[in-house]
Scaffold this motif. Structure first.
Motif, PDB file in Angstrom:
ATOM      1  N   PHE A  26      -1.013  13.908   3.313  1.00  0.00           N
ATOM      2  CA  PHE A  26       0.047  12.988   2.922  1.00  0.00           C
ATOM      3  C   PHE A  26       1.318  13.277   3.730  1.00  0.00           C
ATOM      4  N   ALA A  42       0.923   4.047  -2.957  1.00  0.00           N
ATOM      5  CA  ALA A  42       0.731   5.484  -2.692  1.00  0.00           C
ATOM      6  C   ALA A  42       1.857   6.292  -3.317  1.00  0.00           C
ATOM      7  N   ALA A  46       1.344   6.353  -7.057  1.00  0.00           N
ATOM      8  CA  ALA A  46       0.224   7.234  -7.397  1.00  0.00           C
ATOM      9  C   ALA A  46       0.660   8.693  -7.339  1.00  0.00           C
ATOM     10  N   LEU A  47       1.397   9.050  -6.310  1.00  0.00           N
ATOM     11  CA  LEU A  47       1.877  10.427  -6.200  1.00  0.00           C
ATOM     12  C   LEU A  47       2.862  10.734  -7.315  1.00  0.00           C
ATOM     13  N   ARG A 107       0.830  -1.210   0.000  1.00  0.00           N
ATOM     14  CA  ARG A 107       0.000   0.000   0.000  1.00  0.00           C
ATOM     15  C   ARG A 107       0.865   1.260   0.000  1.00  0.00           C
ATOM     16  N   LEU A 108       1.987   1.226   0.727  1.00  0.00           N
ATOM     17  CA  LEU A 108       2.892   2.378   0.711  1.00  0.00           C
ATOM     18  C   LEU A 108       3.511   2.571  -0.665  1.00  0.00           C
TER      19      LEU A 108
END
Length: 62
Positions: A38, A7, A10-11, A3-4
């Motif tokens: 964030f 993220a 995605a960023l 998940r990290l």
């Protein structure tokens, strides 16, 4: 960890350099809130790691 990584990917996909000023202005409040959230979450995780006595270091270049 997945998940990290997701993220971070995605960023990494966000590129505001292509946004015109009107688009950026339209999304600025939302963008600011998301970026601040964030940042706070990254700081929280990093602080928890450091509180356990570990260091956070940038990966060495290959």
């Amino acid at each position: 960890m997945a998940r990290l990584r997701a993220a971070a990917r995605a960023l990494g996909d966000v590129d505001v350099s292509g946004w015109d000023d009107a688009t950026l202005t339209d999304h600025l409040d939302e963008l600011s809130k998301v970026l601040c959230t964030f940042d706070a979450e990254l700081a929280r995780v990093a602080d928890a790691v450091r509180a356990r006595g570990f260091r956070i270091e940038e990966p060495k270049a290959a």
